[in-house]
Design a protein around this motif. Structure first.
Motif: not given
Length: 322
Positions: A196-197, A200, A214, A218, A221, A278
């Protein structure tokens, strides 16, 4: 879960104490419940590494009964403790158990917990009550085991909850590297964080709505893991990256970081612990927490960069106030 045999070994390098039990520990209902709570961590948490057990491991099983294996593991833990002050004194709970028709050896490092109690003294015939420090109590049932490992004898797998410590000036995952002597792998949590990062970072570079994209990634996922316990990265990349350049850049970065999304497997207990919101922070101290589902829709969120350098955030379609 059924415990077949258990040994408790006391390991305290600070006090130069290594007391290895020569007979099995009696397990009543309360103790079994206590152990079962801590064993559950290895099956439900995201910070567990799962790797293949190989004959190269320092923990040798062939030709040994469980008592001998428990003594061997206790010695390996004690030896590791002599190399680092970061490894806490503990009681090492060694258990041979069966769970869901699988046979396991388990080694739970129950670190001593500092607590305080009163002590009564008599000074010149006068009672004096004092507070004393105790360091020999074990973790509560509600607390998580900080370190330990299970060996799945049925599948020849090792489930490790490790801790990074300093040994000879270097950072080391000491259970994986020093006790087991196996090649370490990323935890499930670490894999998800990198997936995920990294996305991003790439989306920020190539997309004009990075927050929305983003959040969409997420969300996808989480949905994939909820539904099947694995990821369809081809589908996720296709939906969340608009150009071939950004897709290639993302997959290349994952590869360079050693992340193989296809190896990510989760059970139902682990998916319940997935992050689903988030967090947006601003320099003024304002903090907003929004569900991935909400942020992933561009019509719900509008971020405006003002001429004075400040940012305005507009939230729409919130529904009624509760």
């Amino acid at each position: 879960m059924q415990i077949k045999e258990a040994y408790l070994h006391v390991l305290d390098v600070i006090s130069d104490v290594k007391l290895l039990s020569e007979r099995p520990t009696e397990i009543d209902f309360e103790i079994e419940d206590y152990v079962e709570k801590h064993v559950g961590v290895f099956f439900d948490n995201l910070d567990i590494s799962t790797m293949d057990y190989t004959p190269n491991s320092k923990v040798t099983l062939e030709g040994h009964v469980f008592k001998e294996v428990s003594l061997q593991v206790a010695d390996l833990f004690y030896d590791a403790m002599t190399y680092s002050e970061d490894i806490k004194p503990c009681d090492l709970m060694c258990i041979h158990f069966e769970r869901e028709d699988r046979d396991y050896y388990g080694f739970l490092k129950l670190n001593f917990r500092t607590s305080f109690a009163h002590a009564v003294e008599l000074q010149e015939n006068l009672i004096v009550n004092k507070i004393i420090r105790q360091v020999t109590t074990l973790p509560y049932k509600s607390q998580k085991v900080e370190e330990g490992f299970l060996i799945d004898l049925t599948e020849n797998k090792v489930l490790v909850k490790d801790k990074q410590v300093t040994i000879d000036g270097y950072k080391s995952r000491y259970i994986t590297e020093k006790v087991l002597c196996l090649n370490g792998v990323m935890t499930t949590k670490r894999k998800i964080d990198l997936i995920t990062k990294t996305a991003e970072k790439v989306i920020e570079k190539y997309d004009d709505q990075p927050l929305v994209k983003t959040a969409k990634l997420r969300k996808m996922v989480t949905e994939h893991l909820d539904e099947s316990g694995s990821l369809d990265m081809q589908n996720i990349v296709s939906e969340c990256f608009d150009t071939e350049v950004s897709k290639d850049a993302y997959l290349k970065e994952l590869d360079e970081k050693g992340v193989n999304p296809d190896s990510l497997k989760m059970n139902e207990g682990q998916t319940k612990k997935l992050k689903r919101t988030q967090r947006i922070k601003t320099a003024s101290g304002v903090e907003i927490i929004l569900p991935f589902e909400y942020v992933s829709r561009s019509e719900n969120l509008n971020i405006v960069n003002n001429s004075d350098g400040s940012v305005s955030i507009e939230l729409k379609n919130l529904g009624e106030l509760l």
